[in-house]
Motif scaffolding. Sequence first.
Motif, PDB file in Angstrom:
ATOM      1  N   UNK A 148       0.856  -1.204   0.000  1.00 36.08           N
ATOM      2  CA  UNK A 148       0.000   0.000   0.000  1.00 36.08           C
ATOM      3  C   UNK A 148       0.883   1.242   0.000  1.00 36.08           C
ATOM      4  N   UNK A 149       0.344   2.328  -0.549  1.00 30.88           N
ATOM      5  CA  UNK A 149       1.052   3.616  -0.573  1.00 30.88           C
ATOM      6  C   UNK A 149       0.767   4.357   0.720  1.00 30.88           C
ATOM      7  N   UNK A 150       1.811   4.754   1.403  1.00 27.85           N
ATOM      8  CA  UNK A 150       1.629   5.588   2.595  1.00 27.85           C
ATOM      9  C   UNK A 150       1.438   7.043   2.162  1.00 27.85           C
ATOM     10  N   UNK A 151       0.911   7.882   3.072  1.00 26.23           N
ATOM     11  CA  UNK A 151       0.683   9.301   2.738  1.00 26.23           C
ATOM     12  C   UNK A 151       1.984  10.015   2.383  1.00 26.23           C
ATOM     13  N   UNK A 152       3.139   9.553   2.961  1.00 28.49           N
ATOM     14  CA  UNK A 152       4.429  10.214   2.678  1.00 28.49           C
ATOM     15  C   UNK A 152       5.066   9.688   1.389  1.00 28.49           C
ATOM     16  N   UNK A 153       4.346   8.834   0.633  1.00 27.94           N
ATOM     17  CA  UNK A 153       4.846   8.353  -0.651  1.00 27.94           C
ATOM     18  C   UNK A 153       5.601   7.037  -0.558  1.00 27.94           C
ATOM     19  N   UNK A 154       5.873   6.563   0.659  1.00 22.88           N
ATOM     20  CA  UNK A 154       6.598   5.297   0.801  1.00 22.88           C
ATOM     21  C   UNK A 154       5.633   4.115   0.628  1.00 22.88           C
ATOM     22  N   UNK A 155       6.224   2.931   0.415  1.00 21.30           N
ATOM     23  CA  UNK A 155       5.419   1.716   0.268  1.00 21.30           C
ATOM     24  C   UNK A 155       5.463   0.913   1.567  1.00 21.30           C
ATOM     25  N   UNK A 156       4.327   0.326   1.929  1.00 24.37           N
ATOM     26  CA  UNK A 156       4.315  -0.506   3.125  1.00 24.37           C
ATOM     27  C   UNK A 156       3.489  -1.748   2.823  1.00 24.37           C
ATOM     28  N   UNK A 157       3.749  -2.833   3.559  1.00 34.57           N
ATOM     29  CA  UNK A 157       2.902  -4.013   3.361  1.00 34.57           C
ATOM     30  C   UNK A 157       1.837  -4.079   4.445  1.00 34.57           C
TER      31      UNK A 157
END
Length: 259
Positions: free
Chosen positions: A231-240
């Motif tokens: 998923x895309x985090x609000x800060x632009x990073x990717x997280x599972x």
Amino acid sequence: MKEPKVLQVIENKPIAAGIYSLELYHHALCEEVLPGQFFHIKCGGDKFPLLRRPISLSYTKREKGAVVLIYRVQGQGTEFLSSRRPGDSLDVLGPLGSGFEVNRQYERVAIVGGGIGIAPLVELAGIYGDRAAVFAGYRDETFLLKELQERSADVRAATEDGSFGYGGFVTDLLLQYLKEQRTDMVFACGPKPMLKTVAKICRENSVGCQVSLEERMACGVGACLGCSCAVNERDGSLQYKRVCKDGPVFRAEEVCWDE
Ligand SMILES: Cc1cc2nc3c(=O)[nH]c(=O)nc-3n(C[C@H](O)[C@H](O)[C@H](O)COP(=O)(O)OP(=O)(O)OC[C@H]3O[C@@H](n4cnc5c(N)ncnc54)[C@H](O)[C@@H]3O)c2cc1C
Ligand code: FES
């Protein structure tokens, strides 16, 4: 940690080709479960199939203390489910997952389902009632239209083969609607290509959107990471995130659609 419950089958009947309506009795569950949550059901004997199968709440029948699940027969697990008869028991874990975020202040919402993805939206349609426009997309044979019409006066059907309602994709109807009607939120469930199109339409029309995702599941309770999706985090990073525990409902802008 939730414990499995033994639930009694009240009814289990076909409602369309390969699609069944399963009514289970449990008074407390009926009060507790939220639209978008699912049940993890043991679909066989002690050993096989080993893993439970996730099936969403479709709607509650509070006067009877029953929950209704609608499922399509896909393989061994759902085949087993379809063989259950009234009076049989099922080993059920749940309700699990986060469900749809319901905001009772919304004046107008759109609810969009494709195929068996229509099933998890029926309870939600009941919550919004006539504030909801419901869009139901089918390949050919329709189902659950009566249940949706009992909950909302504005139900629009689309069939890909043109045999009923609008001939084409349900997303065409949604696009037209959002252009004409101010809408506070879109809720969607269905095949991923449909959800991707719904998300794009909502983004282009500046409408919030929540989608219910499907992943193959093992534990169903967030322990094995078997259902992780990026998923895309609000800060632009990717997280599972885990579809079973953090979802299955996500904000559309969180989802990595091209994964
Ligand atoms: C949160 C969640 C809620 C769900 N709610 C419903 C529901 O309300 N009604 C309903 O009919 N189904 C629902 N499903 C899908 C359902 O869980 C699967 O169809 C079922 O587990 C198939 O089990 P099976 O043993 O019959 O088939 P299997 O033998 O496990 O699989 C048969 C075929 O179906 C495919 N398949 C199985 N599970 C999935 C999946 N999760 N996603 C994509 N393809 C799959 C397999 O790849 C295979 O081709 C949901 C899934 C999730 C994750
Ligand atoms: S199925 Fe185990 S973490 Fe989701």
